[in-house]
Motif scaffolding. Structure first.
Motif, PDB file in Angstrom:
ATOM      1  N   GLY A 198      35.086  42.419  41.515  1.00  0.00           N
ATOM      2  CA  GLY A 198      36.412  42.992  41.686  1.00  0.00           C
ATOM      3  C   GLY A 198      36.460  44.489  41.475  1.00  0.00           C
ATOM      4  N   ASN A 199      37.624  45.057  41.719  1.00  0.00           N
ATOM      5  CA  ASN A 199      37.832  46.498  41.578  1.00  0.00           C
ATOM      6  C   ASN A 199      38.388  46.903  40.226  1.00  0.00           C
ATOM      7  OD1 ASN A 199      37.253  47.869  44.285  1.00  0.00           O
ATOM      8  ND2 ASN A 199      38.535  46.157  44.926  1.00  0.00           N
ATOM      9  N   GLY A 200      38.708  45.934  39.382  1.00  0.00           N
ATOM     10  CA  GLY A 200      39.219  46.271  38.053  1.00  0.00           C
ATOM     11  C   GLY A 200      40.691  45.936  37.888  1.00  0.00           C
ATOM     12  N   PHE A 201      41.076  45.678  36.662  1.00  0.00           N
ATOM     13  CA  PHE A 201      42.441  45.296  36.315  1.00  0.00           C
ATOM     14  C   PHE A 201      43.448  46.343  36.777  1.00  0.00           C
ATOM     15  CE2 PHE A 201      45.704  44.817  32.774  1.00  0.00           C
ATOM     16  CZ  PHE A 201      46.308  43.708  33.345  1.00  0.00           C
ATOM     17  N   LEU A 202      44.539  45.898  37.403  1.00  0.00           N
ATOM     18  CA  LEU A 202      45.670  46.709  37.887  1.00  0.00           C
ATOM     19  C   LEU A 202      45.361  47.517  39.150  1.00  0.00           C
ATOM     20  CD1 LEU A 202      47.171  48.107  34.531  1.00  0.00           C
ATOM     21  CD2 LEU A 202      47.824  46.049  35.786  1.00  0.00           C
ATOM     22  N   SER A 203      44.152  47.356  39.723  1.00  0.00           N
ATOM     23  CA  SER A 203      43.796  48.182  40.880  1.00  0.00           C
ATOM     24  C   SER A 203      44.529  47.784  42.154  1.00  0.00           C
ATOM     25  CB  SER A 203      42.285  48.107  41.126  1.00  0.00           C
ATOM     26  OG  SER A 203      41.864  46.778  41.373  1.00  0.00           O
ATOM     27  N   PHE A 204      45.165  46.606  42.173  1.00  0.00           N
ATOM     28  CA  PHE A 204      45.920  46.182  43.353  1.00  0.00           C
ATOM     29  C   PHE A 204      47.427  46.129  43.071  1.00  0.00           C
ATOM     30  CE2 PHE A 204      43.156  44.187  46.781  1.00  0.00           C
ATOM     31  CZ  PHE A 204      42.024  44.906  46.426  1.00  0.00           C
ATOM     32  N   GLN A 205      47.866  46.790  42.001  1.00  0.00           N
ATOM     33  CA  GLN A 205      49.267  46.680  41.607  1.00  0.00           C
ATOM     34  C   GLN A 205      49.991  48.019  41.581  1.00  0.00           C
ATOM     35  OE1 GLN A 205      50.219  43.805  38.560  1.00  0.00           O
ATOM     36  NE2 GLN A 205      48.104  43.093  38.490  1.00  0.00           N
ATOM     37  N   GLY A 206      49.498  48.981  42.322  1.00  0.00           N
ATOM     38  CA  GLY A 206      50.182  50.259  42.440  1.00  0.00           C
ATOM     39  C   GLY A 206      49.637  51.304  41.490  1.00  0.00           C
ATOM     40  N   GLY A 207      50.121  52.527  41.642  1.00  0.00           N
ATOM     41  CA  GLY A 207      49.700  53.607  40.761  1.00  0.00           C
ATOM     42  C   GLY A 207      48.372  54.218  41.168  1.00  0.00           C
ATOM     43  N   GLU A 208      47.783  54.970  40.255  1.00  0.00           N
ATOM     44  CA  GLU A 208      46.541  55.682  40.540  1.00  0.00           C
ATOM     45  C   GLU A 208      45.384  54.724  40.799  1.00  0.00           C
ATOM     46  OE1 GLU A 208      45.772  58.418  37.436  1.00  0.00           O
ATOM     47  OE2 GLU A 208      47.599  59.600  37.758  1.00  0.00           O
ATOM     48  N   SER A 209      45.369  53.597  40.077  1.00  0.00           N
ATOM     49  CA  SER A 209      44.276  52.632  40.273  1.00  0.00           C
ATOM     50  C   SER A 209      44.296  52.066  41.687  1.00  0.00           C
ATOM     51  CB  SER A 209      44.393  51.492  39.250  1.00  0.00           C
ATOM     52  OG  SER A 209      44.238  51.983  37.939  1.00  0.00           O
ATOM     53  N   ALA A 210      45.483  51.810  42.227  1.00  0.00           N
ATOM     54  CA  ALA A 210      45.596  51.298  43.592  1.00  0.00           C
ATOM     55  C   ALA A 210      45.198  52.361  44.607  1.00  0.00           C
ATOM     56  CB  ALA A 210      47.012  50.801  43.853  1.00  0.00           C
ATOM     57  N   ALA A 211      45.598  53.603  44.353  1.00  0.00           N
ATOM     58  CA  ALA A 211      45.243  54.687  45.271  1.00  0.00           C
ATOM     59  C   ALA A 211      43.719  54.855  45.358  1.00  0.00           C
ATOM     60  CB  ALA A 211      45.893  55.986  44.812  1.00  0.00           C
ATOM     61  N   ARG A 212      43.025  54.573  44.268  1.00  0.00           N
ATOM     62  CA  ARG A 212      41.568  54.707  44.254  1.00  0.00           C
ATOM     63  C   ARG A 212      40.897  53.752  45.231  1.00  0.00           C
ATOM     64  NH1 ARG A 212      38.295  51.691  41.618  1.00  0.00           N
ATOM     65  NH2 ARG A 212      39.902  50.916  40.218  1.00  0.00           N
ATOM     66  N   VAL A 213      41.491  52.575  45.447  1.00  0.00           N
ATOM     67  CA  VAL A 213      40.894  51.605  46.378  1.00  0.00           C
ATOM     68  C   VAL A 213      41.555  51.653  47.752  1.00  0.00           C
ATOM     69  CG1 VAL A 213      40.189  50.069  44.517  1.00  0.00           C
ATOM     70  CG2 VAL A 213      42.424  49.747  45.588  1.00  0.00           C
ATOM     71  N   GLY A 214      42.397  52.657  47.984  1.00  0.00           N
ATOM     72  CA  GLY A 214      42.984  52.845  49.303  1.00  0.00           C
ATOM     73  C   GLY A 214      44.273  52.097  49.540  1.00  0.00           C
ATOM     74  N   LEU A 215      45.008  51.774  48.483  1.00  0.00           N
ATOM     75  CA  LEU A 215      46.295  51.099  48.617  1.00  0.00           C
ATOM     76  C   LEU A 215      47.410  52.057  48.236  1.00  0.00           C
ATOM     77  CD1 LEU A 215      45.439  47.617  47.030  1.00  0.00           C
ATOM     78  CD2 LEU A 215      45.816  48.107  49.446  1.00  0.00           C
ATOM     79  N   GLN A 216      48.405  52.163  49.110  1.00  0.00           N
ATOM     80  CA  GLN A 216      49.522  53.059  48.841  1.00  0.00           C
ATOM     81  C   GLN A 216      50.457  52.501  47.779  1.00  0.00           C
ATOM     82  OE1 GLN A 216      50.736  52.933  52.981  1.00  0.00           O
ATOM     83  NE2 GLN A 216      50.144  55.072  53.272  1.00  0.00           N
ATOM     84  N   ARG A 217      50.557  51.166  47.741  1.00  0.00           N
ATOM     85  CA  ARG A 217      51.433  50.488  46.803  1.00  0.00           C
ATOM     86  C   ARG A 217      50.763  49.203  46.344  1.00  0.00           C
ATOM     87  NH1 ARG A 217      56.874  51.742  47.079  1.00  0.00           N
ATOM     88  NH2 ARG A 217      57.438  49.592  46.550  1.00  0.00           N
ATOM     89  N   GLY A 218      51.432  48.496  45.424  1.00  0.00           N
ATOM     90  CA  GLY A 218      50.948  47.178  45.068  1.00  0.00           C
ATOM     91  C   GLY A 218      50.984  46.257  46.275  1.00  0.00           C
ATOM     92  N   VAL A 219      50.101  45.261  46.310  1.00  0.00           N
ATOM     93  CA  VAL A 219      49.938  44.455  47.523  1.00  0.00           C
ATOM     94  C   VAL A 219      51.039  43.422  47.731  1.00  0.00           C
ATOM     95  CG1 VAL A 219      47.449  44.697  47.637  1.00  0.00           C
ATOM     96  CG2 VAL A 219      48.433  42.865  46.253  1.00  0.00           C
ATOM     97  N   HIS A 220      51.922  43.231  46.774  1.00  0.00           N
ATOM     98  CA  HIS A 220      53.011  42.251  46.900  1.00  0.00           C
ATOM     99  C   HIS A 220      52.469  40.845  47.171  1.00  0.00           C
ATOM    100  CE1 HIS A 220      56.706  44.753  46.838  1.00  0.00           C
ATOM    101  NE2 HIS A 220      55.862  45.697  47.174  1.00  0.00           N
TER     102      HIS A 220
END
Length: 450
Positions: A324-346
């Motif tokens: 995985g990419n790490g805790f909170l990485s798909f839920q928005g914020g800077e961690s999401a931006a690091r994996v190429g997500l503008q927002r949380g994945v809903h």
């Protein structure tokens, strides 16, 4: 001999005092759990730190008092939530261990872990039998009415919504277009109203219809498509179920009511009656947004629809390493931006897989399967079984459009209820009455099965 006789009254007095203390502490815990459900907790810290700390002192004090004064009077069924707690701890620890942002994520992991553990513990200690479930459901209906009234107050003054959203969270401007009660987030609010509507099954008295109407009003004002569709599904299921099990006079009344609603919708009366509540939400009205199922004119932010965001999340999930990419990485914020997500994945399923890998996602699906199997096997009243099925269906479908179940207070409450209530009702046993609702025969419930 005399000493023995003197000790008996003292023992009875001690047991009586313990029973009173347990009843008071249990009631206070149910009220605290309702506060957590209602979204009011976040306001305590903004009002006063002392008020927030006092709430936690009351919470822990009541939990300790309940555990100390139970004395075999009730059984605390920790096994109901233990699988969920174990998986959740593993998911958070694993995601933190493999997160590139460990220093930033560690604090959040501890905060969310403590929050979930606390909520689940409260549910186990507070909901010990049907009677406590009935009382909690009644408290929730009061919270539903209060939140619906608050949503209505916000609906007719958009500036209030903006000010309140920014007061609670400077980054929450997106929540300023749709009223979400005390929860502020309109999507979270619609799901909370939905679960309140489902819990109303365990409430006695005609006043509960006020809460049911309030729940539907709150969902409409939130303009949440998912909440609206799931509420419609629940209403249809209940109407069909009670239509089949009701008296002929009640069936005739239902037919007349449905015919009247169809005529009103056909000639436009229904839409005209909703006009005062059809508030502007962004560049649409609430009714336009609710009927825009394809999201042709609505987005979740950053110019993308929910479907596009989910597809992007799936692509990132496929590209993610096995851990995985790490805790909170798909839920928005800077961690999401690091994996190429503008927002949380809903989408909670995509979020879990993307953050902790496929193995943890499979364990999550297995955990949900365990909860569903428990519910299917539970020996409960027929009406209760239907309600529990609806609870699960709604929770699973909400997971397709909401990724905050594991990090929000409301999400922790829903998950705790899903795993605990069927287990608790099954272990307590079916009441001697054959009634399908708590309106009759609930006062003679059989003793709890060990």
């Amino acid at each position: 001999m005399n000493a023995t006789r003197m000790s008996l009254p003292r023992a009875r007095a001690w047991d009586s005092d313990n029973a009173l203390l347990f009843s008071l502490s249990n009631t206070a815990l149910l009220v605290c759990l309702t506060v957590l459900y209602s979204g009011a907790l976040r306001y305590l810290g903004h009002i006063s730190s002392l008020l927030l700390y006092s709430f936690y002192v009351l919470l822990f004090g009541c939990m300790a008092l309940s555990l100390l004064t139970a004395r075999g009077r009730v059984e605390f069924r920790w096994l109901s939530v233990l699988p969920y707690m174990g998986w959740l701890a593993g998911y958070m620890l694993w995601g933190t261990l493999f997160s590139p942002d460990q220093d930033a994520v560690l604090r959040e992991m501890m905060r969310y872990g403590f929050r979930n553990a606390l909520v689940l513990s409260i549910i186990v200690v507070a909901l010990v039998n049907r009677h406590s479930l009935y009382r909690f459901a009644a408290f929730v209906q009061v919270a539903v009415i209060v939140n619906a009234g608050f949503s209505l107050w916000l609906a007719f003054n958009p500036m209030r919504m903006l000010q309140l959203a920014l007061y609670l969270d400077p980054t929450a401007a997106a929540y300023s277009e749709r009223p979400g009660g005390l929860w502020i987030n309109p999507n979270e609010a619609s799901f909370a109203f939905l679960f309140g509507l489902i819990l109303s099954h365990w409430v006695r008295g005609k006043w509960v219809w006020v809460a049911r109407v309030a729940a539907l009003l709150g969902i409409f004002l939130s303009a949440s498509r998912t909440g609206f569709l799931l509420a419609g599904m629940c209403v249809v299921v209940f109407v069909v179920y009670y239509f089949r099990n009701s008296h002929p006079q009640a069936r005739a009344a239902v037919v007349i009511l449905l015919a009247g609603l169809l005529v009103a919708a056909r000639v436009g009366w229904l839409q005209q009656s909703l006009a005062p509540l059809n508030i502007e939400v962004g560049q649409q009205t609430a009714l336009e947004r609710l009927t825009d199922l394809s999201e042709s004119t609505t987005t979740v932010g950053s110019g993308v629809t929910r479907r596009e965001l989910t597809l992007l999340g799936l692509a990132r999930l496929v590209e993610a390493p096995w851990y995985g990419n790490g805790f909170l990485s798909f839920q928005g914020g800077e961690s999401a931006a690091r994996v190429g997500l503008q927002r949380g994945v809903h989408n909670i399923y995509v979020a879990v897989g993307g953050e902790a890998g496929w193995l943890v996602l499979l364990l999550f699906l297995g955990l949900l399967t365990l909860g569903i199997v428990r519910t299917i096997r539970a020996q409960v009243l027929a009406g209760e079984k239907l309600v529990l099925y609806l609870f699960w269906v709604c929770y699973l479908l909400i997971g397709l459009v909401w990724h905050n179940q594991l990090t929000s207070v409301a999400g922790a409450v829903y998950a705790g209820l899903l795993f605990h209530v069927p287990y608790m009702l099954d272990k307590e046993g079916v009441p001697g009455s054959t009634a399908l609702t708590p309106d009759a025969g609930t006062s003679k419930a059989s003793g709890a099965r060990s």
